[in-house]
Design a protein around this motif. Structure first.
Motif, mmCIF file in Angstrom:
data_model
loop_
_atom_site.group_PDB
_atom_site.id
_atom_site.type_symbol
_atom_site.label_atom_id
_atom_site.label_comp_id
_atom_site.label_asym_id
_atom_site.label_seq_id
_atom_site.Cartn_x
_atom_site.Cartn_y
_atom_site.Cartn_z
ATOM 1 N N MET A 1 0.546 -1.093 -0.511
ATOM 2 C CA MET A 1 0.446 -0.062 -0.118
ATOM 3 C C MET A 1 1.071 1.302 -0.315
ATOM 4 N N ALA A 2 0.465 2.302 -0.791
ATOM 5 C CA ALA A 2 1.248 3.706 -1.008
ATOM 6 C C ALA A 2 1.392 4.013 0.354
ATOM 7 N N LEU A 3 1.502 4.980 0.946
ATOM 8 C CA LEU A 3 1.563 5.777 2.087
ATOM 9 C C LEU A 3 1.877 7.314 1.654
ATOM 10 N N PRO A 4 1.902 8.652 2.343
ATOM 11 C CA PRO A 4 2.384 9.426 2.420
ATOM 12 C C PRO A 4 4.002 9.326 2.807
ATOM 13 N N GLU A 5 5.238 9.994 1.815
ATOM 14 C CA GLU A 5 5.841 10.707 1.859
ATOM 15 C C GLU A 5 6.493 11.020 2.966
ATOM 16 N N ASP A 6 5.909 12.221 2.988
ATOM 17 C CA ASP A 6 5.769 13.056 4.948
ATOM 18 C C ASP A 6 6.161 11.722 5.829
ATOM 19 N N TYR A 7 5.390 10.791 5.849
ATOM 20 C CA TYR A 7 4.521 10.402 7.271
ATOM 21 C C TYR A 7 6.303 9.132 7.364
ATOM 22 N N LYS A 8 6.565 8.447 5.919
ATOM 23 C CA LYS A 8 7.648 7.783 5.439
ATOM 24 C C LYS A 8 8.388 8.362 6.386
ATOM 25 N N ARG A 9 8.888 9.489 6.367
ATOM 26 C CA ARG A 9 10.411 9.971 6.806
ATOM 27 C C ARG A 9 10.520 10.490 8.299
ATOM 28 N N LEU A 10 8.598 10.918 8.963
ATOM 29 C CA LEU A 10 9.333 11.010 9.830
ATOM 30 C C LEU A 10 9.144 9.771 10.831
ATOM 31 N N ALA A 11 8.553 8.724 9.996
ATOM 32 C CA ALA A 11 8.721 6.971 11.140
ATOM 33 C C ALA A 11 10.180 6.830 10.701
ATOM 34 N N ALA A 12 10.502 6.995 9.421
ATOM 35 C CA ALA A 12 11.998 6.797 9.188
ATOM 36 C C ALA A 12 12.889 7.330 10.827
ATOM 37 N N THR A 13 12.871 8.345 10.444
ATOM 38 C CA THR A 13 13.400 9.664 11.493
ATOM 39 C C THR A 13 13.390 9.616 13.133
ATOM 40 N N PHE A 14 12.074 9.601 13.642
ATOM 41 C CA PHE A 14 11.703 9.616 15.036
ATOM 42 C C PHE A 14 11.647 7.660 14.974
ATOM 43 N N GLY A 15 11.476 6.703 14.224
ATOM 44 C CA GLY A 15 10.784 5.708 14.947
ATOM 45 C C GLY A 15 9.474 5.516 16.264
ATOM 46 N N LYS A 16 9.872 4.277 17.317
ATOM 47 C CA LYS A 16 9.130 4.353 17.683
ATOM 48 C C LYS A 16 8.871 4.724 18.829
ATOM 49 N N GLY A 17 7.816 5.254 19.249
ATOM 50 C CA GLY A 17 8.054 6.022 20.354
ATOM 51 C C GLY A 17 6.617 6.969 21.178
ATOM 52 N N LEU A 18 6.801 8.216 21.524
ATOM 53 C CA LEU A 18 5.624 9.151 22.078
ATOM 54 C C LEU A 18 5.723 10.584 21.579
ATOM 55 N N PHE A 19 4.978 11.085 21.274
ATOM 56 C CA PHE A 19 5.349 12.491 20.423
ATOM 57 C C PHE A 19 4.834 13.725 22.150
ATOM 58 N N SER A 20 5.491 14.999 23.170
ATOM 59 C CA SER A 20 5.413 14.589 24.549
ATOM 60 C C SER A 20 4.418 13.702 24.941
ATOM 61 N N GLY A 87 -7.039 8.291 -3.704
ATOM 62 C CA GLY A 87 -6.090 9.494 -4.827
ATOM 63 C C GLY A 87 -4.842 9.688 -4.572
ATOM 64 N N LYS A 88 -4.730 10.225 -4.811
ATOM 65 C CA LYS A 88 -2.889 9.808 -4.001
ATOM 66 C C LYS A 88 -2.562 10.282 -3.229
ATOM 67 N N ALA A 89 -1.700 9.798 -2.252
ATOM 68 C CA ALA A 89 -1.457 9.095 -0.861
ATOM 69 C C ALA A 89 -0.651 10.642 0.037
ATOM 70 N N ASP A 90 0.178 11.376 -0.562
ATOM 71 C CA ASP A 90 0.747 12.869 -0.412
ATOM 72 C C ASP A 90 -0.529 13.796 -0.656
ATOM 73 N N GLU A 91 -1.876 13.191 -0.769
ATOM 74 C CA GLU A 91 -2.921 14.467 -0.837
ATOM 75 C C GLU A 91 -3.278 13.619 0.064
#
Length: 146
Positions: A1-20, A87-91
């Motif tokens: 399944m396609a996923l938004p690119e910004d999410y993939k970068r976010l998940a790769a950068t932070f990994g597992k955890g909690l924001f605040s 539609g397109k994942a990034d939208e």
């Protein structure tokens, strides 16, 4: 399944955890309890194949080839965060509901911007926790907890 690119970068950068200590994004690494694919498959398996899905109405859980919700995160206060895949994942818009706003809300912005505004923008109502946590942070989770 396609996923938004910004999410993939976010998940790769932070990994597992909690924001605040509030917002958990689902991982892109397969096989964990908080992995996007496993979570989506579990929701999909429980969803009705035809007719209305009373748990997610007026939406449905995403099925390939159709429009529907794909989960990407949860909050510590019963918040649910999805994309409306159409539609397109990034939208894809973000669709959310939670304690204090039980009806679905659609937000047209990127996933990283939404997360930032939840943890840092006190004007981002009804989603913001900025007044409760004045300094946003990310706390990685020990691998054994996910």
């Amino acid at each position: 399944m396609a996923l938004p690119e910004d999410y993939k970068r976010l998940a790769a950068t932070f990994g597992k955890g909690l924001f605040s200590d509030f917002l958990q994004i689902l991982s892109v690494a397969p096989g964990g309890a908080f992995d996007l694919s496993t979570t989506w498959q579990s929701l999909s398996a429980d969803a009705p194949t035809e007719g209305e899905d009373s748990l997610y109405a007026p939406y449905r859980i995403y099925q390939p080839g159709q429009s529907g919700l794909i989960p990407w995160g949860f909050s510590q206060t019963e918040g649910e965060y999805y994309w409306l895949a159409n539609g397109k994942a990034d939208e894809w818009p973000i669709v959310t509901r939670g304690r204090g706003y039980r009806e679905w809300r659609q937000v047209d912005m990127s996933t990283p911007e939404f997360i930032y505004r939840v943890v840092a923008d006190p004007q981002f109502e009804p989603f913001s926790i900025a007044a409760l946590v004045p300094e946003p942070f990310f706390a990685p989770a020990p691998e054994s907890t996910f």
